[in-house]
Design an enzyme around this catalytic site. Sequence first.
Site, short mmCIF file in Angstrom:
data_model
loop_
_atom_site.label_atom_id
_atom_site.label_comp_id
_atom_site.label_asym_id
_atom_site.label_seq_id
_atom_site.Cartn_x
_atom_site.Cartn_y
_atom_site.Cartn_z
N ASN A 85 47.05 144.93 32.22
CA ASN A 85 45.81 144.00 32.55
C ASN A 85 45.79 142.22 32.21
O ASN A 85 45.81 141.47 33.27
CB ASN A 85 44.72 144.69 31.82
CG ASN A 85 44.09 145.81 32.82
OD1 ASN A 85 44.70 146.14 33.68
ND2 ASN A 85 43.25 146.63 32.17
N ASP A 140 40.32 154.37 32.43
CA ASP A 140 41.49 153.23 32.49
C ASP A 140 42.07 152.94 31.03
O ASP A 140 43.01 152.74 31.06
CB ASP A 140 40.72 151.96 33.10
CG ASP A 140 40.75 151.99 34.47
OD1 ASP A 140 41.31 153.04 35.14
OD2 ASP A 140 40.06 151.25 35.24
N ARG A 150 40.22 122.89 25.32
CA ARG A 150 39.37 122.84 24.33
C ARG A 150 38.40 123.62 24.75
O ARG A 150 37.47 123.87 25.53
CB ARG A 150 38.63 121.49 23.97
CG ARG A 150 39.53 120.44 23.27
CD ARG A 150 39.05 119.18 23.01
NE ARG A 150 39.85 118.19 22.44
CZ ARG A 150 40.75 117.28 23.09
NH1 ARG A 150 40.92 117.62 24.13
NH2 ARG A 150 41.46 116.48 22.30
N ASP A 152 36.71 128.21 23.64
CA ASP A 152 36.96 129.25 22.84
C ASP A 152 38.09 130.01 23.09
O ASP A 152 38.58 130.85 22.01
CB ASP A 152 35.88 130.50 23.12
CG ASP A 152 34.53 129.81 22.71
OD1 ASP A 152 34.07 129.00 21.70
OD2 ASP A 152 33.38 130.16 23.26
N ALA A 194 39.27 142.98 35.60
CA ALA A 194 38.89 143.60 34.07
C ALA A 194 38.09 142.35 33.34
O ALA A 194 37.23 141.83 34.07
CB ALA A 194 40.05 144.06 33.45
#
Length: 273
Positions: free
Chosen positions: A122, A45, A148, A150, A162
């Site tokens: 993707n 892929d 808020r 990461d 994925a």
Amino acid sequence: MKIAIFANNRPKSQAVKHKLQQKFIERHFILDDEKPNVVISIGGDGTLLAAFHHYEDQLGDIRFVGVHTGHLGFYTDWRDDEIDDLVISLQSDNGQAVSYPLLEVVVKYADRPVRERYLALNESTLKRISATMVTDVYIGGELFERFRGDGLCVSTPTGSTAYNKSLGGAVVHPNLEVLQIAEIGSINNRVFRTLSSPMIVAPNDWITFKPTKGSDFTLTVDSSVYHDREITEILYKISKKRVYFAKYRHNHFWQRVQDAFIGTETDEDRMDL
């Protein structure tokens, strides 16, 4: 028919590429890496994603075929030991295809007056590594929440299997032309709140991120990475472009999901229940 072969550098993929080239020459196919009608990706892929971006300016004129030389992927229908059958299918080609929706990513940088546009098969993510990312999230032009954490991931239906899936997102059938937002390490306490759940967004809506000031954001579009630039706004929407795959024996989506994540249950497995 004009054919391009796009292979990764692994010895097995290069060997399959050489065999296919010889067979195409023997059967009088035209090998054309510049303006092909069909692009054959050999690898996995990741290789097909690279082929997609290599030819993304010609998507309306190209159909893709995936040959896997490792594990079965979501975009690779043929095994490396089936290239004779693939050549026969190409000889009897009548233009059949299946298409999938794509994600358009429009980015406004603080240091440039013109917005930059990207295309994802993707997903696209926005992250801040050195500090908490604070981003206002708009849906259809209306403020939904202040995030808020990461980072955030926006995926297509085919991309839902994925990175999105590893974040706890839903697996979405590609017939549904929707977008999905998944949170990456969100902060939820007595002071700060997010929905703290993946969201499926309708195709007639669009998603906008407006992060707080900072130049240490990392933007990804599929496997491409852009960082160290101040982003003022990102708009995500379903693209008017689509990706097309030659439909010689294109596996059904849920069959792909089963093969990739569950596998085939044997009679011996059932007896253990």
